[in-house]
Design an enzyme around this catalytic site. Structure first.
Site, PDB file in Angstrom:
ATOM      1  N   GLU A  15      -5.868   8.988   7.808  1.00 10.95           N
ATOM      2  CA  GLU A  15      -6.398   8.552   6.498  1.00 10.95           C
ATOM      3  C   GLU A  15      -7.803   9.088   6.253  1.00 10.95           C
ATOM      4  OE1 GLU A  15      -5.731   4.766   4.529  1.00 10.95           O
ATOM      5  OE2 GLU A  15      -4.668   4.126   6.319  1.00 10.95           O
TER       6      GLU A  15
ATOM      7  N   CYS B 154      -4.925  -2.837   2.921  1.00  7.81           N
ATOM      8  CA  CYS B 154      -4.659  -2.763   4.360  1.00  7.81           C
ATOM      9  C   CYS B 154      -5.885  -3.038   5.216  1.00  7.81           C
ATOM     10  CB  CYS B 154      -4.018  -1.424   4.694  1.00  7.81           C
ATOM     11  SG  CYS B 154      -3.240  -1.481   6.322  1.00  7.81           S
TER      12      CYS B 154
ATOM     13  N   ASN C 150       0.195  -0.954   5.467  1.00  8.84           N
ATOM     14  CA  ASN C 150       1.094  -0.221   6.372  1.00  8.84           C
ATOM     15  C   ASN C 150       0.428  -0.332   7.738  1.00  8.84           C
ATOM     16  OD1 ASN C 150       3.135   1.960   4.845  1.00  8.84           O
ATOM     17  ND2 ASN C 150       1.366   1.416   3.620  1.00  8.84           N
TER      18      ASN C 150
ATOM     19  N   GLU D 251       0.861  -1.196   0.000  1.00  9.28           N
ATOM     20  CA  GLU D 251       0.000   0.000   0.000  1.00  9.28           C
ATOM     21  C   GLU D 251       0.894   1.241   0.000  1.00  9.28           C
ATOM     22  OE1 GLU D 251      -1.595   0.844   3.919  1.00  9.28           O
ATOM     23  OE2 GLU D 251      -3.374   1.825   3.094  1.00  9.28           O
TER      24      GLU D 251
ATOM     25  N   ASN E 121      -6.978   6.128  -1.888  1.00  9.70           N
ATOM     26  CA  ASN E 121      -5.887   5.205  -1.583  1.00  9.70           C
ATOM     27  C   ASN E 121      -6.092   4.029  -2.546  1.00  9.70           C
ATOM     28  OD1 ASN E 121      -4.103   3.371  -0.459  1.00  9.70           O
ATOM     29  ND2 ASN E 121      -4.564   3.975   1.640  1.00  9.70           N
TER      30      ASN E 121
ATOM     31  N   LYS F 106      -9.408   1.954  -1.996  1.00  9.42           N
ATOM     32  CA  LYS F 106      -9.663   1.444  -0.636  1.00  9.42           C
ATOM     33  C   LYS F 106     -11.030   1.888  -0.115  1.00  9.42           C
ATOM     34  CE  LYS F 106      -7.133   1.495   3.814  1.00  9.42           C
ATOM     35  NZ  LYS F 106      -5.832   1.929   4.383  1.00  9.42           N
TER      36      LYS F 106
HETATM   37  N1  CDT Z   1      -3.020   1.668   6.457  1.00  7.49           N
HETATM   38  C1  CDT Z   1      -3.966   1.032   7.198  1.00  7.49           C
HETATM   39  O1  CDT Z   1      -5.072   0.814   6.729  1.00  7.49           O
HETATM   40  N2  CDT Z   1      -3.618   0.716   8.465  1.00  7.49           N
HETATM   41  C2  CDT Z   1      -4.552   0.093   9.382  1.00  7.49           C
HETATM   42  C3  CDT Z   1      -4.225   0.480  10.783  1.00  7.49           C
HETATM   43  C4  CDT Z   1      -4.937   1.629  11.220  1.00  7.49           C
HETATM   44  S1  CDT Z   1      -4.530   2.027  12.892  1.00  7.49           S
HETATM   45  C5  CDT Z   1      -5.443   3.396  13.131  1.00  7.49           C
HETATM   46  C6  CDT Z   1      -4.532  -1.404   9.333  1.00  7.49           C
HETATM   47  O2  CDT Z   1      -5.616  -1.991   9.238  1.00  7.49           O
HETATM   48  O3  CDT Z   1      -3.487  -2.006   9.453  1.00  7.49           O
END
Ligand code: CDT
Length: 333
Positions: free
Chosen positions: A167, A193, A218, A69, A132, A149
């Protein structure tokens, strides 16, 4: 790089009989995990790293290499960026563009596909939208699939803690649903993600016969919040991939941007998961690392024919609440 031959309970992936082998649909995939990307690192510098991983994958005879991502930059939503022009700098208005063109050219030269996540600016008339996004690029270097996303995590407002996850402030909710595409001889879908945590993501693709899901992430480990469930991050990562794959009879490639990025730790654990729910290959570092697996696509057909034969077993007349209701509403006390 670690190469997995796939000798697990998830089936005999490479039949000994050459005729049988010819009849088996195989897709060789690579998860191209990235270590941290510095705030000061340019797109060109990151693309160099991506190219190195792509060439390594080609050396292993890979059909498609999967990047994380927001692969082209550091994870910028951890900072408050108030000035629109500054925010724009983290986004791509065109794909390919000057910085990413070498990736498309090398894919075409080598005859290898790729999946790439990035921040996208798209115009709807005069309205600027920010997504995203992830794309699938085929072996000719053409974009053949796109996903934006859906489950945008984090928050809109800045919190009183060292790290942010803004985000919700920076990205619109994806406007494409969960499409699937025919690519590399199989039915391929994408999630980004946080999408992997939601069973709806997997089932909507499952209902389109998905056989391979690409998912970059991430995932931070601790943002300085005292309400911190992140110690279980690695467990939840695998839990989501394994359950999503098994319950929808699909392969998945999960790919991390990992390691300590600008002072914040992110999990690695990039993995390739079979329709049995078994992890057949996993990264062991939090750096740039490639793992490869030859996936027998017939394996997803076997699960789809039997235990997860949706047409035979599903009972949608009992699932109405899933689309009628968003939040949980417990019965009156
Ligand atoms: N990038 C991403 O979607 N990260 C989320 C963590 C969010 S923590 C507020 C994940 O699901 O890993």
């Amino acid at each position: 790089m670690r190469y997995s031959t796939g000798r697990t309970n998830c089936g005999t992936l490479v039949p000994a009989n050459p005729r049988e082998r010819a009849m088996t649909r195989q897709m060789k995939v690579a998860a191209a995990q990235l270590g941290p990307v510095a705030r000061t690192e340019s797109r060109e510098q990151v693309v160099k790293r991506l190219l190195e991983l792509m060439r390594e994958a080609k050396g292993w005879g890979v059909d498609v290499v999967v990047y994380p991502e927001l692969a082209l930059t550091t994870f910028f939503p951890r900072w408050l960026i108030d000035v629109e022009e500054e925010l724009d700098e983290w986004f791509e208005a065109d794909m390919p563009n000057a910085a990413t063109q070498p990736l498309f050219e090398e894919a075409r030269n080598l005859g290898i596909g790729f999946h790439l996540g990035y921040a996208e600016i798209a115009y709807e008339g005069n309205i600027k939208r920010r997504f995203n996004t992830a794309i699938i690029v085929d072996k000719k270097g053409d974009i053949v699939g796109r996903f934006r996303k859906v489950h945008i995590p984090g928050h809109h407002e800045v919190l009183e803690r060292p790290g942010q996850h803004l985000e919700k402030r920076y990205f619109d909710v994806g406007d494409m649903g969960f499409p699937v595409y025919r690519a590399f001889g199989a039915i391929c879908g994408m999630a980004i993600c946080n999408d992997r945590r939601w069973p709806e993501t997997w089932r909507v693709m499952g209902l389109q016969g998905v056989e391979m899901v690409f998912c970059g992430y991430n995932t931070p480990v601790g943002l300085g919040d005292s309400f911190d469930l992140d110690a279980l991050s690695p467990f939840h990562n695998l839990l989501c991939f394994q359950a999503g794959c098994y319950q929808n009879a699909t392969w998945a490639v999960g790919v991390a941007k990992a390691g300590c990025e600008e002072g914040f730790n992110m999990i690695g654990q990039s993995c390739i998961v079979a329709p049995s729910g078994e992890v057949v290959a996993m990264c062991s570092t939090v750096e740039d690392e490639l793992i490869v697996h030859g996936c027998n696509m017939e394996l997803s057909r076997d699960y789809k024919r039997d235990i997860f034969n949706f047409a035979y077993h599903r009972r949608p007349e009992h699932y109405g609440l899933i689309v009628e209701r968003t939040g949980a509403e417990p019965p009156p006390a």
